[in-house]
Design a protein around this motif. Structure first.
Motif, PDB file in Angstrom:
ATOM      1  N   LEU A 135      52.511  43.946  50.554  1.00 34.37           N
ATOM      2  CA  LEU A 135      52.466  42.639  49.892  1.00 34.37           C
ATOM      3  C   LEU A 135      53.414  41.654  50.578  1.00 34.37           C
TER       4      LEU A 135
ATOM      5  N   VAL B  13      47.032  45.416  53.220  1.00 30.56           N
ATOM      6  CA  VAL B  13      47.392  46.015  51.929  1.00 30.56           C
ATOM      7  C   VAL B  13      46.205  46.758  51.301  1.00 30.56           C
ATOM      8  N   ARG B  14      45.002  46.215  51.494  1.00 28.56           N
ATOM      9  CA  ARG B  14      43.824  46.816  50.859  1.00 28.56           C
ATOM     10  C   ARG B  14      43.515  48.200  51.426  1.00 28.56           C
TER      11      ARG B  14
ATOM     12  N   VAL C  56      47.519  52.473  48.369  1.00 33.10           N
ATOM     13  CA  VAL C  56      48.657  52.795  47.518  1.00 33.10           C
ATOM     14  C   VAL C  56      48.281  52.500  46.063  1.00 33.10           C
TER      15      VAL C  56
ATOM     16  N   PHE D 117      53.563  47.726  38.171  1.00 26.00           N
ATOM     17  CA  PHE D 117      54.502  46.621  38.314  1.00 26.00           C
ATOM     18  C   PHE D 117      55.410  46.537  37.087  1.00 26.00           C
TER      19      PHE D 117
ATOM     20  N   ARG E  46      49.563  44.362  34.955  1.00 26.08           N
ATOM     21  CA  ARG E  46      48.704  43.310  35.508  1.00 26.08           C
ATOM     22  C   ARG E  46      47.247  43.703  35.303  1.00 26.08           C
TER      23      ARG E  46
ATOM     24  N   LEU F  37      43.277  42.732  33.882  1.00 28.06           N
ATOM     25  CA  LEU F  37      42.388  41.579  33.726  1.00 28.06           C
ATOM     26  C   LEU F  37      41.943  41.538  32.271  1.00 28.06           C
TER      27      LEU F  37
ATOM     28  N   ARG G  50      38.080  53.563  44.536  1.00 28.77           N
ATOM     29  CA  ARG G  50      37.643  53.276  45.903  1.00 28.77           C
ATOM     30  C   ARG G  50      36.473  54.206  46.165  1.00 28.77           C
TER      31      ARG G  50
ATOM     32  N   ARG H 129      44.713  53.091  36.486  1.00 28.74           N
ATOM     33  CA  ARG H 129      44.090  52.342  37.577  1.00 28.74           C
ATOM     34  C   ARG H 129      44.697  52.747  38.918  1.00 28.74           C
TER      35      ARG H 129
ATOM     36  N   ASP I 249      49.827  36.972  40.436  1.00 31.36           N
ATOM     37  CA  ASP I 249      50.199  38.385  40.314  1.00 31.36           C
ATOM     38  C   ASP I 249      48.959  39.270  40.168  1.00 31.36           C
ATOM     39  N   LEU I 250      47.946  38.734  39.467  1.00 29.35           N
ATOM     40  CA  LEU I 250      46.729  39.519  39.267  1.00 29.35           C
ATOM     41  C   LEU I 250      45.998  39.692  40.595  1.00 29.35           C
TER      42      LEU I 250
ATOM     43  N   GLU J  21      47.446  39.831  43.467  1.00 32.70           N
ATOM     44  CA  GLU J  21      48.227  40.828  44.192  1.00 32.70           C
ATOM     45  C   GLU J  21      47.836  42.245  43.756  1.00 32.70           C
ATOM     46  N   ALA J  22      47.751  42.429  42.448  1.00 30.61           N
ATOM     47  CA  ALA J  22      47.423  43.752  41.919  1.00 30.61           C
ATOM     48  C   ALA J  22      46.045  44.196  42.414  1.00 30.61           C
ATOM     49  N   LEU J  23      45.105  43.260  42.494  1.00 31.94           N
ATOM     50  CA  LEU J  23      43.762  43.625  42.959  1.00 31.94           C
ATOM     51  C   LEU J  23      43.758  43.906  44.461  1.00 31.94           C
ATOM     52  N   ARG J  24      44.590  43.193  45.202  1.00 33.39           N
ATOM     53  CA  ARG J  24      44.682  43.486  46.639  1.00 33.39           C
ATOM     54  C   ARG J  24      45.174  44.901  46.848  1.00 33.39           C
ATOM     55  N   VAL J  25      46.200  45.269  46.074  1.00 28.24           N
ATOM     56  CA  VAL J  25      46.723  46.638  46.179  1.00 28.24           C
ATOM     57  C   VAL J  25      45.625  47.650  45.855  1.00 28.24           C
TER      58      VAL J  25
END
Lengths: 393, 230
Positions: free
Chosen positions: A46, A72-73, A77, A81, A85, A87, A101, A138, B118-119, B121-125
């Motif tokens: 990040l 990062v994708r 990992v 947090f 986080r 949705l 994945r 998740r 932040d959301l 970011e979390a989805l990118r991870v």
């Protein structure tokens, strides 16, 4: 194995870390602003290090020398947090599925994390602790190669915190990847981790076992000055900062607020804290708080008197002696004046009594909660705390 | 004096709908760029998107005429590939799109900026790329903002007068929209009935649009309040 050797300029100092993380949980402790979260963000991809390298096995995630950077994708990992986080326009199931994945199955993850009863609920109806559990589900759904936990207990009330702690204590041993757990709470670290790293102002102060790392840390990491480095401490501060972790099992809780902790065949009275009978615990004792006597301490205000044997004496430059004592396998350090050692004729191999007040045990940590509920549904029952579980912003 | 009410209404709706759709297609990427990227001269782009709102409509129409007229640089090129805008309903739609653009970009930009980074970011991870994040995270959260913008853009397009009459004139059956028809009717004696009818239709459509927009915005606000931080 995750190998991290990175530098990154932060406000006021540079994060400069060289560490290796094996499979298992490593707690990263340190005061606020020490660079703990930044370290996780660099590993996740990040944020980008100013220089250095990050490797997982033979996979290069970052290497400034060759200009390699894995997005990062694609690092695969899992991350929890400080605040969940999720949705909120999706239900719990959809949120867990976001972590998948390829065509993976998440049934095992759902079982492990105990989110099954929550699956069809809207996110807004969950408590803070439940939300973090969904975040954990998740993170695990994507079969992560590294799991990063960035102070996941932030803002949780005591009940939720304890539940999440119990849950993680059960789940993490089954996650066979390096787990990096950032926290500034000793008890959380002692409970979940096998290895420890003390980070301050971007530098690794110490790393190793609980005894090696937690033993030398200030009673409250938050009290540490953010800019403090080990090298800046006065020479004798190292000796003054010597402590021992005594491990034992809680045998009984007394109404007076004391816990009887079994250490080998002897007992120690310790402040009960949040102990339950059967818990395996660590008690911390500073070397300067220990009194040594050839006779058992009786009719003293100090409640504890343990019989042991002197292992070694280390002469310190300031006229003091550090006496290392073995008590049924537990190692305890005591700091006495050189003259005292002489008067008492202290020498290696000699039996000795270690006397200390219960109040000198400044830190008590549950390492293994034997009394944790065993039924898988039990921890969920209490998780609907009546609105007391809102994140503190 | 006769005005074909149905024909005028249909031209108006066609012009406003096509204008709104065209503006929407431009507005989404522009709002996305303004909300998500920082670059030198960003304020210039931001100001340009506001121009149609602050410029006198007659000036907008004249600029369109100069650019897209039969002898204009863009008009001549478009004519060579068979597209004529001047004095055509398509030109009216272009004028409508232009004035609708800021009405759509504004709320959309606000909605996009309100999505918690932040959301993302979390989805990118979790392995999600830009498109996946837009579909799963942005779109569900911004659609009320987008819809509200489109409705307002539609209403603005429907009421367009100055730019339209300057650019495509007032041709019955081609470019005569409701607004132009009201203007035409006002020029002739004894057409109060038609004026009132046209005004009534306009007010009704505007009321529906404004109501719809308010409802969507309220929905958007509620959603943001409830789920701002999951």
């Amino acid at each position: 194995m995750l190998e991290v050797d990175v530098r990154r300029k932060l406000s006021g100092f540079t994060l400069d870390v060289k560490l290796t993380f094996d499979v298992g949980v490593t707690a990263i402790l340190g005061p606020s602003g020490a660079g703990k979260s930044t370290l996780l963000r660099l590993i996740a991809g990040l944020d980008r290090p100013d220089g250095g390298s990050i490797r997982l096995g033979n996979q290069i995630w970052f290497d400034s020398a060759s200009g390699t950077e894995r997005d990062v994708r694609h690092r695969q990992v899992g991350m929890m947090f400080q605040h969940p986080r999720l949705l909120s326009h999706m239900d719990v199931l959809a949120n867990v599925e976001l972590g998948l994945r390829d065509e993976q199955s998440y049934e095992e993850v759902v079982r492990l994390t105990g989110v099954e009863p929550l699956m069809l609920r809207p996110v807004a109806s969950l408590s803070g602790g439940e939300k973090q559990r969904v975040m954990l589900a998740r993170a695990l759904a994507g079969k992560p190669k590294v799991l990063l936990l960035d102070e996941p207990f932030t803002g949780l009330d005591q009940v939720s915190r304890r539940e999440l702690l119990n849950r993680l204590a059960r789940v993490l041993p089954e996650v066979r990847v390096p787990v990096l757990f950032v926290t500034h709470a000793f008890d959380e670290a002692a409970r979940l981790a096998q290895s420890f790293v003390h980070l301050s102002a971007g530098e690794v102060i110490s790393s190793g076992t609980a005894e090696e790392v937690l033993g030398g840390m200030a009673p409250n990491v938050d009290l540490e000055r953010p800019g403090q480095r080990a090298a800046d401490l006065p020479a004798d501060a190292h000796e003054a900062a010597t402590s021992s972790l005594i491990s034992g099992e809680v045998a009984a809780l007394e109404s007076s607020g004391l816990a009887r902790v079994r250490v080998g065949g002897q007992t120690v009275d310790a402040p009960a804290g949040n102990f339950s009978v059967g818990d395996r615990v660590y008690l911390r004792l500073w070397a300067r708080d220990v009194v040594l006597s050839p006779l058992p301490g009786r009719q003293l205000s100090a409640r504890n008197s343990l019989a042991g044997r002197i292992n070694a004496l280390e002469k310190l430059h300031n006229g003091q002696v550090l006496v290392r004592i073995d008590i049924e396998g537990e190692k305890i350090a005591a700091l006495v004046m050189a003259q005292t050692a002489k008067d008492l004729r202290l020498e290696a191999g000699k039996p000795i009594f270690v006397i200390f007040k219960s109040t000198a045990l400044d830190l008590s940590m549950v390492v293994e909660e034997v009394a944790a509920p065993k039924a898988p549904s039990a921890p969920d029952a209490g998780s609907k705390e009546a609105g007391a579980d809102h994140p503190v912003e | 004096m006769t005005i074909d009410l149905l024909e005028t209404l249909l031209i108006s709706l066609r012009v406003a709908l096509v204008g709104m759709a065209g503006a929407g297609l431009v507005a989404v990427p522009v709002a996305f760029i303004l909300a998500r990227f920082d670059f030198p001269g960003k304020w210039v782009l931001s100001a340009v998107t506001l121009l149609p709102l602050v410029m006198p409509p007659v000036v907008t129409g004249y600029v369109l005429l100069v650019l897209f007229g039969p002898h204009g640089p863009l008009g001549a090129f478009l004519h060579s590939i068979g597209i004529d805008l001047a004095f055509r309903w398509t030109g009216a739609a272009l004028a409508a799109a232009l004035v609708a653009l800021p009405m759509i970009i504004r709320p959309l930009r606000v909605a996009l900026e309100a999505v918690d980074p932040d959301l993302h970011e979390a989805l990118r991870v979790a392995g999600h790329g830009r498109v996946s994040r837009f579909m799963k995270l942005d779109l569900p959260l911004i659609w009320p903002g987008l819809a509200a913008g489109l409705v307002l853009g539609f209403a603005k397009a429907l009421g367009e007068f100055g730019a339209t009459i300057t650019f495509v004139a007032n041709i019955p059956g081609e470019t005569r929209t409701l607004s132009l028809a009201v203007y035409t009717a006002l020029q002739s004696i004894g057409s109060e009935g038609i004026v009132w009818t046209l005004c009534g239709i306009s007010i009704l459509i505007s009321l529906i649009a404004a109501g719809l927009s308010e409802w969507l915005v309220a929905r958007f606000d509620r959603r943001r309040r409830e789920h701002g931080h999951a």
